[in-house]
Design an enzyme around this catalytic site. Structure first.
Site, PDB file in Angstrom:
ATOM      1  N   CYS A  85      84.061 -16.043 -25.988  1.00 14.90           N
ATOM      2  CA  CYS A  85      84.494 -15.482 -24.712  1.00 14.90           C
ATOM      3  C   CYS A  85      85.510 -16.414 -24.068  1.00 14.90           C
ATOM      4  CB  CYS A  85      83.283 -15.279 -23.788  1.00 14.90           C
ATOM      5  SG  CYS A  85      83.711 -14.745 -22.120  1.00 14.90           S
ATOM      6  N   CYS A 116      84.969 -16.947 -20.355  1.00 13.85           N
ATOM      7  CA  CYS A 116      83.849 -17.834 -20.060  1.00 13.85           C
ATOM      8  C   CYS A 116      84.192 -19.301 -20.322  1.00 13.85           C
ATOM      9  CB  CYS A 116      82.635 -17.456 -20.906  1.00 13.85           C
ATOM     10  SG  CYS A 116      82.187 -15.713 -20.848  1.00 13.85           S
ATOM     11  N   ASP A 117      84.868 -19.566 -21.439  1.00 12.15           N
ATOM     12  CA  ASP A 117      85.032 -20.950 -21.897  1.00 12.15           C
ATOM     13  C   ASP A 117      86.480 -21.415 -22.025  1.00 12.15           C
ATOM     14  OD1 ASP A 117      82.221 -21.087 -22.204  1.00 12.15           O
ATOM     15  OD2 ASP A 117      82.379 -20.110 -24.160  1.00 12.15           O
TER      16      ASP A 117
END
Length: 302
Positions: free
Chosen positions: A133, A136-137
């Site tokens: 993701c 997300c990261d």
């Protein structure tokens, strides 16, 4: 353990499950949604969404919140807990970590999760350099070199997102061309830090000690070359979340649930909707459509 009865129980609070909750609750049925993590499913890890009808652009997390609020406003109850087992019968029983839920009709909207990268040392770096993701990261890789694995819409969108963060973005695709929307490919190719794509290649090995330093990629002729990267983002497809139902529900060869036109499975009064279902197109709008059909069908049998 506490026992709770309801008319329609929905497993999963992604777009399919939340849409089903709206339709089920508005039909006057006592509706409960069980979710193990957060509402929204895969869209919570999606940035700007441009193909949602009625919205020129909407953030995935924002859309998830709106869907959750609409389901609750319609009268559905959302319970956050982990499911331990599901038993089908005249009354379907779902046992969770916090209680037992009994329902007349069950809608399975468990979605799908990312397919894991298969390469030497992949397990070693899973979550420590290998990610699934970008939203997300991605911020961990500001001004660094990243590789995106895959050639579909998800991979190209992930690469496009990472061009705003990383120093360089390279795509590794195991087929000979992209399988993505042309408009997204054109946006990616226009990005200054897009380093290009290696079509017809797979990741054979991930190199590094405590962190990723490079990857070895191999083409169809067996030739291997090494590319320096700091991080890897994988977008090579999804795996349906059907472990709880194997051997009882009819699944296709890839593990997706088979349903009829009413979204009913091979078991009476058990329905399925969204990305967990065997179908040709998996988008937010198709998940919502599945959820609506499943809920209307379920309401008719309760």
């Amino acid at each position: 353990m506490e026992k709770v009865n309801c008319d329609i129980l929905i497993i999963g609070a992604g777009p399919a499950g939340l849409t089903a909750a709206v339709y089920a609750a508005r039909s006057g049925k006592k509706t409960i949604v069980i979710e193990g993590r957060v509402c929204g499913g895969q869209i919570t890890g999606t940035g700007d969404i441009e193909n949602m009808p009625g919205m020129i652009m909407v953030d995935g997390a924002e859309l998830a919140i709106k869907m959750m609020e609409q389901a609750e406003h319609s009268g559905a109850e959302i319970v956050y807990t982990e499911i331990e087992s599901v038993d089908f019968g005249k009354t379907h029983v779902v046992t969770t970590a916090d209680g037992i839920y009994q329902c007349s009709a069950l809608i399975i909207a468990t979605g799908a999760g990312p397919r894991r990268l298969s390469a030497e040392n992949a397990e070693k770096f899973d979550g420590r350099g290998i990610h699934y993701c970008g939203l997300c990261d991605g911020n961990f890789y500001k001004d660094k070199n990243v590789a995106i694995i895959g050639g579909g819409n998800s991979a190209v969108e992930e690469a496009l997102y990472m061009t705003d963060i990383a120093k360089s973005v390279t795509i590794i695709n195991n087929t000979d061309k992209f399988n993505a929307q042309v408009v997204t490919i054109e946006k990616l190719e226009a990005a200054l830090n897009y380093a290009g794509v290696h079509h017809g290649h797979v990741v054979e090995r991930i190199n590094g000690d405590k962190k990723i330093e490079s990857i070895d990629i191999k083409n169809n002729e067996g030739k291997v070359k090494t590319i320096p990267v700091d991080g890897i983002f994988v977008a090579i497809g999804r795996v349906p979340n059907t472990v709880l139902f194997k051997g009882r529900l009819e699944l296709n060869d890839w593990g997706y649930i088979l349903v009829d036109k009413n979204m009913q499975t091979n078991i009476a009064n058990v329905f399925a909707a969204g990305d967990v279902v065997d179908k040709p197109v998996r988008q937010i709008v198709t998940a919502c459509a599945d959820g609506a059909i499943a809920a209307v069908s379920a309401a008719h049998v309760v």
